[in-house]
Scaffold this active site. Structure first.
Site, PDB file in Angstrom:
ATOM      1  N   THR A  52      28.587  -3.113 -18.408  1.00  0.00           N
ATOM      2  CA  THR A  52      28.899  -4.287 -17.589  1.00  0.00           C
ATOM      3  C   THR A  52      30.390  -4.559 -17.708  1.00  0.00           C
ATOM      4  OG1 THR A  52      26.709  -5.215 -17.911  1.00  0.00           O
ATOM      5  CG2 THR A  52      28.405  -6.736 -17.216  1.00  0.00           C
ATOM      6  N   PHE A  75      33.280  -7.351 -17.321  1.00  0.00           N
ATOM      7  CA  PHE A  75      33.444  -8.807 -17.318  1.00  0.00           C
ATOM      8  C   PHE A  75      34.857  -9.158 -16.875  1.00  0.00           C
ATOM      9  CE2 PHE A  75      30.076  -7.891 -20.214  1.00  0.00           C
ATOM     10  CZ  PHE A  75      29.192  -8.953 -20.118  1.00  0.00           C
TER      11      PHE A  75
END
Ligand code: PEP
Ligand code: MN
Length: 700
Positions: A275, A277
């Site tokens: 992921t 961010f």
């Protein structure tokens, strides 16, 4: 025996000494790095030297092999040390003081966002007070309200894709990306006791967690997957329930924090589940030019074929490599798209700044989300010596090509056929993006399927002020039937006297929008203050800046940040130069969708309310690529003069009209003298079609 074999305690003591020796050496290494950073601070050398890094890694690996130690272990350790050194130098170059910051994230403690935020802070030598919020919006809200210094939000995942809500927050608010972080999502299955998987009846996780482990879940068919709003929260719920038949999918870190037993490690379908961010702040954070940097922006392109390509060519042609291009639906514009772009570059770099200026000239809307140190600290990929400046070409003033004594229609044709000025040097010091030199083709602004600018002619009509539901709906229906394509109506009125009718405010806006919708017309209304902009932009299709506000620079800047067309009226006593400079304020912020509106200026002449300066139309069409329309109502202030001036405006080359129409002009609460009756408007429209338009239609 004792003398030959040292006891375990003694061995541990030896080990402790070696370990503290390693820590001392790391500290020594750290000091040397600080000294190197000091040298680099005063020089032009880049932050990273990949060749030198390779040599260091090869050197330590060879030394390890000589000593009979695993070369790959030593490489791994040194890769960590080097990456920490680079981060340390970057902080120093950027003058980051370290210290304590308040960080907002979505989720509870030990969520992946929490871990990513901690990792980001550690990399920058910062301590943080981290607070988890239920939703992305609440986390961003805490940042906007000043309850947090930073917010760390996920923007995309390698398996699940982009996170729409975070993109929406970036679009809607004035938030800047000042950093990025990546986190490897490594799910495990955790329960309260070490039980066989066959005894599980329920597995809790965030829907994405369940989705990312779908293969694993097939191997425990008797357990029902159950959605939970957060992975770490699911782990906590399992710990609190204390039921051995219930397990959760989440991080091993969360499992350890809540005292759960890991039943299976690494259960994601894909091992490369990362992921990304973004770290958000309410102010941009400039980055030293020697630090490899990324810039993110939101882009709306024109509607012609090839417009997106032209914008992307601006970036690639100036040597900026793009790392991401993502399209999202454009709010309020069905089947239109905006683009989220990341590229390698730094807005503080003059070459990037020049490319962004060029991009603004090629696009309809550009919002810069920020420049920030790229997570993967790579050497800049940009070839040297590219400037991204438009070529300098001298322009031919169209006026020189018009012959003196010609048939007016032929003259119009001649003007239309005159060569357009080629991209060249701006003639003004006060504006460059709105200058014809920045964009040879006319800017065409789309409002739904309506195009404003270019060869089109658009009539916007309606009352000066919205007065009642009945008044605005009747007018909307009538003007729509007679060819108007936009409904006008003021709801916040800039009146000369504070005792005059001030408009119906937000209630009036609802009436205007409803009437427009019913008649099938988009709406235009005046926005008077900065704090009205977000709500107006959400409801109205075009935002009008009144003559009295033409130089309200705060308002102009704010309108430059929204993706909505702006109609900028000429100030009561402003020159064309000042007017174009005011348009530049909007455009320079990123919103290229500006329509100019000539509405008459103050002169010594008192026979008319204002002196309608139709010559402004030809001047503006020559000097700028922006569309220009004419308001003959305020321009003359007198009903009988409105239609002739409307016709003249069309002949002069205006792209449209803004006309005041009232069902009963005598009863109008504002501008009664200049409002047309429905019959007068119908008459104006009937004759309009017979006026040749500039550029003149081809004659047979
Ligand atoms: C209007 O269009 O209602 C208006 C107030 O116009 P101006 O700003 O040109 O006076
Ligand atoms: Mn008016």
């Amino acid at each position: 025996m004792n003398g030959q074999r040292p006891d375990i305690a003694g061995l541990r003591q030896d080990l402790d000494e070696v370990d503290s020796g390693i820590v001392r050496l790391i500290a020594q290494r750290h000091d040397i790095i600080t000294a190197i950073a000091e040298v680099k601070e005063h020089g032009a050398a880049g932050l990273q030297d990949t060749e030198r890094e390779r040599q260091v890694l090869d050197g330590v690996a060879a030394a390890a092999a000589d000593l009979g130690v695993s070369a790959s272990l030593v490489r791994r350790i040194f890769r960590e040390l080097i990456s920490d050194s680079v981060a340390q130098q970057a902080r120093r170059l950027n003058g980051e003081p370290g210290g304590r910051v308040r960080v907002a994230f979505q989720g509870v403690a030990h969520a992946y966002s929490d871990a990513a935020a901690q990792k980001y802070l550690a990399g920058r030598g910062l301590d943080g007070d981290l607070t988890g919020y239920r939703t992305f919006r609440e986390a961003a809200g805490a940042l906007i309200a000043g309850q947090a210094d930073l917010a760390v939000l996920p923007i995309e995942n390698t398996t699940a894709g982009s996170i729409n809500e975070v993109y929406a927050l970036l679009r809607e608010h004035e938030l800047y990306i000042i950093g990025e972080e990546t986190w490897k999502v490594d799910h495990c299955l955790a329960g309260v006791a070490d039980v066989p998987l066959t005894s599980l009846s329920r597995i809790l996780s965030h829907p994405q967690g369940l989705e990312q482990c779908s293969q694993f879940l097939l191997s425990v068919p008797q357990a029902t997957p159950t959605s939970y709003f957060d992975t770490a929260e699911a782990v906590r719920a399992v710990a609190e329930a204390g039921d051995p038949a219930t397990a959760a999918i989440g991080s091993a870190d969360a499992a350890a924090a809540y005292g759960l037993v890991v039943l299976r490690h690494s259960i994601s379908d894909r091992t490369d589940n990362y992921t990304r961010f973004v770290v958000l702040s309410t102010t941009p954070a400039p980055v030293d030019l020697r630090i490899p940097c990324k810039t993110s922006l939101i882009l709306v392109t024109g509607h012609e074929e090839g417009d997106l390509l032209r914008c992307l060519e601006v970036l690639s042609g100036s040597g900026h490599s793009m790392t991401k291009l993502e399209s999202r639906p454009r709010p309020g514009r069905p089947w239109e798209y905006m683009f989220f772009v990341d590229f390698e570059g730094n807005t503080a770099d003059p070459r990037t700044a020049a490319a962004l200026d060029e991009l603004r000239a090629a696009a309809l809307y550009v919002k810069i989300l920020g420049s920030y140190p790229a997570k993967a600290l790579r050497a800049p990929a940009r070839p040297a010596g590219l400037t991204g400046q438009p070529a300098e070409v001298t322009s031919v003033p169209p006026s020189e090509t018009v012959a003196a004594e010609q048939d007016p229609a032929e003259m119009l044709e001649a003007v239309a056929a005159a060569p357009k000025p080629a991209p060249g040097k701006s003639r003004s010091r006060h504006y460059k993006l709105v200058d014809r030199a920045a964009r040879q083709d006319d800017t065409i602004i789309a409002v739904g399927d309506l195009l404003i600018g270019g060869d089109g002619f658009v009539v916007m009509a309606g009352p000066c002020s919205v007065e009642s539901e009945e008044q605005i709906t009747t007018t909307a229906r009538f003007v729509a039937e007679h060819g108007a394509r936009v409904l006008r109506g003021g709801v916040f009125k800039p009146r000369t006297s504070p005792y005059s009718f001030q408009g119906l405010g937000w209630d009036g806006l609802d009436l205007l929008v409803a009437a427009g919708r019913e008649a099938g017309l988009p709406v235009i209304t005046e926005v008077m203050a900065v704090d009205q902009v977000p709500r107006m932009a959400a409801a109205a299709d075009i935002l009008q800046v009144g003559a009295r506000n033409m130089q309200n620079f705060d308002l102009l800047r704010e309108l430059g940040k929204v993706d909505r067309p702006v109609l900028l009226k000429r100030g009561l006593s402003s020159t064309i130069e000042e007017w174009l400079a005011a348009a530049e304020y909007v455009v320079a912020q990123g919103n290229q969708q500006v329509i100019l509106c000539e509405r008459g200026i103050r002169t010594f002449e008192s026979a008319t309310r204002n002196t309608l300066d139709l010559s402004a139309v030809v001047v503006v069409r020559e000097r700028s690529h922006l569309p220009i329309i004419v308001d003959p109502s305020h321009g003359t202030g007198s009903r009988p003069y409105v239609a002739p001036m409307a016709w003249a405006a069309r002949a002069a080359g205006a792209h449209g009209l803004l006309v005041e129409v009232h069902p009963e002009p005598a009863k109008a609460l504002s501008d009664s003298e200049q409002s047309l009756s429905p019959a007068e408007f119908a008459d104006l429209m009937r004759h309009l079609a017979s006026i040749p338009q500039w550029p003149a239609p081809a004659r047979v």
